[in-house]
Scaffold this motif. Structure first.
Motif, PDB file in Angstrom:
ATOM      1  N   PHE A 143     -11.977 -23.275  80.136  1.00 23.43           N
ATOM      2  CA  PHE A 143     -12.666 -22.436  79.026  1.00 23.43           C
ATOM      3  C   PHE A 143     -13.967 -22.653  78.802  1.00 23.43           C
ATOM      4  N   ILE A 144     -14.604 -23.937  79.410  1.00 21.36           N
ATOM      5  CA  ILE A 144     -15.917 -24.024  79.415  1.00 21.36           C
ATOM      6  C   ILE A 144     -16.754 -23.967  80.540  1.00 21.36           C
ATOM      7  N   THR A 145     -16.285 -24.968  81.766  1.00 17.98           N
ATOM      8  CA  THR A 145     -16.991 -24.740  82.939  1.00 17.98           C
ATOM      9  C   THR A 145     -16.699 -23.433  83.575  1.00 17.98           C
ATOM     10  N   LEU A 146     -15.815 -23.075  83.730  1.00 19.44           N
ATOM     11  CA  LEU A 146     -15.416 -21.925  84.702  1.00 19.44           C
ATOM     12  C   LEU A 146     -16.192 -20.490  83.793  1.00 19.44           C
ATOM     13  N   PRO A 147     -16.209 -20.300  82.758  1.00 18.96           N
ATOM     14  CA  PRO A 147     -16.912 -19.126  82.094  1.00 18.96           C
ATOM     15  C   PRO A 147     -18.252 -19.381  82.757  1.00 18.96           C
ATOM     16  N   GLY A 157     -19.202 -22.154  71.888  1.00 20.94           N
ATOM     17  CA  GLY A 157     -18.224 -21.023  71.474  1.00 20.94           C
ATOM     18  C   GLY A 157     -16.764 -21.383  71.515  1.00 20.94           C
ATOM     19  N   PHE A 158     -16.393 -22.102  72.403  1.00 23.45           N
ATOM     20  CA  PHE A 158     -14.989 -22.480  72.736  1.00 23.45           C
ATOM     21  C   PHE A 158     -14.346 -23.413  71.520  1.00 23.45           C
ATOM     22  N   SER A 159     -15.276 -24.713  71.241  1.00 15.76           N
ATOM     23  CA  SER A 159     -14.925 -25.471  69.991  1.00 15.76           C
ATOM     24  C   SER A 159     -14.830 -24.451  68.776  1.00 15.76           C
ATOM     25  N   ALA A 160     -15.815 -23.559  68.658  1.00 16.89           N
ATOM     26  CA  ALA A 160     -15.728 -22.807  67.398  1.00 16.89           C
ATOM     27  C   ALA A 160     -14.502 -21.852  67.407  1.00 16.89           C
ATOM     28  N   PHE A 161     -14.017 -21.445  68.527  1.00 13.55           N
ATOM     29  CA  PHE A 161     -12.849 -20.652  68.574  1.00 13.55           C
ATOM     30  C   PHE A 161     -11.935 -21.508  68.225  1.00 13.55           C
ATOM     31  N   ILE A 162     -11.553 -22.625  68.731  1.00 14.09           N
ATOM     32  CA  ILE A 162     -10.302 -23.068  68.615  1.00 14.09           C
ATOM     33  C   ILE A 162     -10.111 -23.688  67.211  1.00 14.09           C
ATOM     34  N   ALA A 163     -11.417 -23.962  66.628  1.00 12.48           N
ATOM     35  CA  ALA A 163     -11.057 -24.557  65.242  1.00 12.48           C
ATOM     36  C   ALA A 163     -11.126 -23.519  64.197  1.00 12.48           C
ATOM     37  N   HIS A 164     -11.350 -22.298  64.411  1.00 13.08           N
ATOM     38  CA  HIS A 164     -11.042 -21.165  63.470  1.00 13.08           C
ATOM     39  C   HIS A 164      -9.629 -21.061  62.920  1.00 13.08           C
ATOM     40  N   PRO A 165      -9.498 -21.038  61.663  1.00 15.22           N
ATOM     41  CA  PRO A 165      -8.266 -21.113  61.040  1.00 15.22           C
ATOM     42  C   PRO A 165      -7.135 -20.029  61.407  1.00 15.22           C
ATOM     43  N   TRP A 166      -8.009 -18.886  61.871  1.00 17.50           N
ATOM     44  CA  TRP A 166      -6.742 -17.862  61.955  1.00 17.50           C
ATOM     45  C   TRP A 166      -6.624 -17.059  63.466  1.00 17.50           C
ATOM     46  N   SER A 215       6.022 -24.573  71.387  1.00 19.48           N
ATOM     47  CA  SER A 215       5.207 -24.006  70.044  1.00 19.48           C
ATOM     48  C   SER A 215       3.553 -24.546  70.470  1.00 19.48           C
ATOM     49  N   TYR A 216       3.171 -25.466  71.224  1.00 16.69           N
ATOM     50  CA  TYR A 216       1.748 -25.442  71.618  1.00 16.69           C
ATOM     51  C   TYR A 216       1.376 -24.842  72.796  1.00 16.69           C
ATOM     52  N   TYR A 217       2.264 -24.573  73.625  1.00 19.15           N
ATOM     53  CA  TYR A 217       2.039 -23.671  74.869  1.00 19.15           C
ATOM     54  C   TYR A 217       1.598 -22.474  74.504  1.00 19.15           C
ATOM     55  N   VAL A 218       2.299 -21.870  73.258  1.00 15.24           N
ATOM     56  CA  VAL A 218       1.852 -20.530  72.905  1.00 15.24           C
ATOM     57  C   VAL A 218       0.191 -20.483  72.665  1.00 15.24           C
ATOM     58  N   ILE A 219      -0.229 -21.491  71.834  1.00 19.37           N
ATOM     59  CA  ILE A 219      -1.293 -21.759  71.334  1.00 19.37           C
ATOM     60  C   ILE A 219      -2.296 -21.622  72.368  1.00 19.37           C
ATOM     61  N   ILE A 220      -2.123 -22.676  73.398  1.00 21.45           N
ATOM     62  CA  ILE A 220      -2.971 -22.610  74.378  1.00 21.45           C
ATOM     63  C   ILE A 220      -3.069 -21.242  75.444  1.00 21.45           C
ATOM     64  N   SER A 221      -1.875 -20.510  75.522  1.00 22.55           N
ATOM     65  CA  SER A 221      -1.596 -19.137  76.112  1.00 22.55           C
ATOM     66  C   SER A 221      -2.580 -18.385  75.402  1.00 22.55           C
ATOM     67  N   GLY A 222      -2.402 -18.455  74.055  1.00 25.56           N
ATOM     68  CA  GLY A 222      -3.201 -17.437  72.952  1.00 25.56           C
ATOM     69  C   GLY A 222      -4.479 -17.515  73.366  1.00 25.56           C
ATOM     70  N   TRP A 223      -5.252 -18.872  73.726  1.00 27.94           N
ATOM     71  CA  TRP A 223      -6.621 -18.844  74.115  1.00 27.94           C
ATOM     72  C   TRP A 223      -6.978 -18.284  75.221  1.00 27.94           C
ATOM     73  N   THR A 224      -5.920 -18.503  76.122  1.00 29.65           N
ATOM     74  CA  THR A 224      -6.275 -17.702  77.625  1.00 29.65           C
ATOM     75  C   THR A 224      -6.217 -16.133  77.367  1.00 29.65           C
ATOM     76  N   LEU A 225      -5.448 -15.631  76.569  1.00 34.67           N
ATOM     77  CA  LEU A 225      -5.405 -14.274  76.264  1.00 34.67           C
ATOM     78  C   LEU A 225      -6.810 -13.689  75.487  1.00 34.67           C
ATOM     79  N   TYR A 226      -7.275 -14.761  74.764  1.00 37.26           N
ATOM     80  CA  TYR A 226      -8.597 -14.359  74.098  1.00 37.26           C
ATOM     81  C   TYR A 226      -9.590 -14.300  75.277  1.00 37.26           C
ATOM     82  N   TYR A 227      -9.554 -15.401  76.206  1.00 40.03           N
ATOM     83  CA  TYR A 227     -10.739 -15.541  77.108  1.00 40.03           C
ATOM     84  C   TYR A 227     -10.580 -14.127  78.118  1.00 40.03           C
ATOM     85  N   LEU A 228      -9.512 -13.548  78.213  1.00 39.27           N
ATOM     86  CA  LEU A 228      -9.347 -12.498  79.040  1.00 39.27           C
ATOM     87  C   LEU A 228      -9.971 -11.142  78.298  1.00 39.27           C
TER      88      LEU A 228
END
Ligand code: PFF
Length: 450
Positions: free
Chosen positions: A286-290, A131-140, A101-114
């Protein structure tokens, strides 16, 4: 008895299990742990943990799965009818559900960055932290990406063991290894490669404290996907001539190799850009590497974009093959115990998991104020799953196979009915009866104290 699927080949079995092990943990946690905790000294301790703890626990899970050819809950029920050992199977499936249930959410972040890398937006100067903080805090938005990722996982699992999981692993794992090699070669050619490698590898035994050793063991456990019902479920699809010990050693080797190579990708790149802090986990990825991808190829933004597309693709593939195994652990149970078709069972699992996933995602934004023991929902799930249940479950697996199961049954399983030699059988038994439960018990108490 209904006929149950098997992996079609030994290679397919190894690649599927390695796919489960190789995941986000290899890429974003292992390299930083190595760099911060004594370099090659940490790697040495990690290898000892993998050999003395990881491999024996993995063999034990394989024994239970292959002997029963059933989902994890049914497997323990069959081997210990009517006794409390059955709880072990329930814990395995439950923890897989929770982690998914939480692995998919982090994986979703990865997909977004891809996607962002492909669109070229990551190569534009910006404040990556904000940018990262705003994205993960977005409701949908994170939920949408999480759902797309879950959709991929669902499609593979719903197709079945051979034509879904095995086929996909046989294509994706080699692809993943090729991407790693390409990225390592690129990284080695960066100006900071030397410093990065020194940070990663310089042995410093003074940094190896008890805490560091415990963290190496915890990392080995999570990285090898132990005690979550995943490897037990996959082993239930192993054929009678699959060599359990050899498979466990190969999977552990691949997992460790990928973890070390990830360090070879990340640190030369990070050290090639002045003034960048070595971070860990999501902050690193998501912050250092980009920022690094953008700066490292100064003057040739296209190269930075290509590097970052390949890197997030690598992360996504690693996450996908791990998520498949978590999904399969639960789907196999629903499919077999509730007697519903596999596609239907996987729909139930995907939807139920996504509902919990939404709660995890919202805990970074609108629901961030909701806290239990000071943790948000995401942290609570992670703590319960990977710090509490996983470790307790690891102890129970060892005690079960070491003390409860008939010794001859275990011997027959690991030697394929006596046709193979396993000279270290006594050592294996000694490890799972005494050493591993005690060591995991110490880690557990330590985690709780923290
Ligand atoms: N081993 C995976 C990783 O390193 O990211 C995570 C994982 C997958 C843990 C499957 C547990 C599991 F059952």
């Amino acid at each position: 008895m209904t006929t149950r699927s098997n992996f079609g080949s030994k290679l397919g079995a190894v690649l599927a299990a390695a796919g489960s092990a190789v995941g986000l943990g290899n890429v974003w946690r292992f390299p930083t742990e190595v760099g911060n905790n004594g370099g090659a000294a940490f790697i040495l301790i990690y290898l000892i943990c993998v050999l003395l703890i990881g491999v024996p626990v993995m063999i034990s899970e394989f024994v239970v799965g292959r002997h029963t050819h059933a989902n994890t809950i049914t497997a323990y029920k069959r081997l210990a009818p009517g006794s409390w050992w059955r709880i072990e199977g329930v814990a395995g499936v439950f923890v897989a559900f929770l982690i998914l249930s939480y692995y998919v959410i982090i994986s979703g972040w990865t997909l977004y960055y891809l996607v962002q890398s492909c669109l070229g937006t990551l190569s534009v100067a910006q404040d990556f932290k904000a940018g990262f903080s705003a994205f993960i805090a977005h409701p949908w938005w994170p939920v949408v990406y999480g759902c797309i990722f879950m959709g991929f996982t669902h499609l593979v699992v719903a197709r079945g063991v051979q034509s879904g999981i095995e086929r996909f692993s046989k294509v994706m794992m080699p692809l993943l290894l090729v991407i790693i090699v390409v990225l390592v070669v690129c990284s080695f050619n960066m100006p900071g490669a030397h410093d990065g490698l020194r940070f990663l590898l310089k042995p410093d035994f003074s940094k190896v404290t008890t805490r560091v050793m415990l963290s190496a063991m915890g990392q080995a456990f999570f990285s090898l996907s132990l005690a979550m019902g995943c490897l037990c479920t996959y082993a239930s699809y192993f054929s009678s001539d699959t060599r359990l010990v050899r498979t466990a050693v190969n999977v552990s080797l691949i997992d460790t190799l990928v973890a070390i190579m990830s360090g070879f990708i990340i640190f030369p790149a990070v050290f090639s850009v002045q003034g960048v802090q070595v971070d860990e986990g999501p902050g690193l990825v998501f912050i250092t590497l980009p920022h690094v991808f953008q700066m490292a190829f100064h003057g040739v933004p296209l190269l930075g974009s290509v590097f970052s597309v390949l890197f997030y693709l690598l992360l996504l593939l690693a996450a996908l093959t791990s998520a498949m195994s978590l999904h399969e652990s639960v789907t196999a149970y629903v499919h077999e115990a509730a007697h519903v078709s596999r596609p239907r069972a996987s729909v139930v699992v995907s939807v139920a998991c996504m509902l919990l996933g939404v709660a995890c995602s919202l805990s970074f934004g609108p629901w961030s104020g909701f806290r239990v023991f000071g943790m948000n929902i995401f942290e609570l799930f992670d703590f319960a799953a990977s710090k509490v249940i996983m470790l307790l479950s690891g102890i129970v697996i060892c005690l079960f196979v070491g003390w409860k199961l008939d010794r001859q049954l275990v011997y027959d399983e690991v030697t394929n009915g006596g046709t193979l030699r396993f000279r270290l059988f006594r050592l294996y038994l000694f490890l799972i009866r005494y050493v591993v439960p005690i060591v995991i018990g110490v880690i557990f108490v330590n985690e709780l104290r923290q």
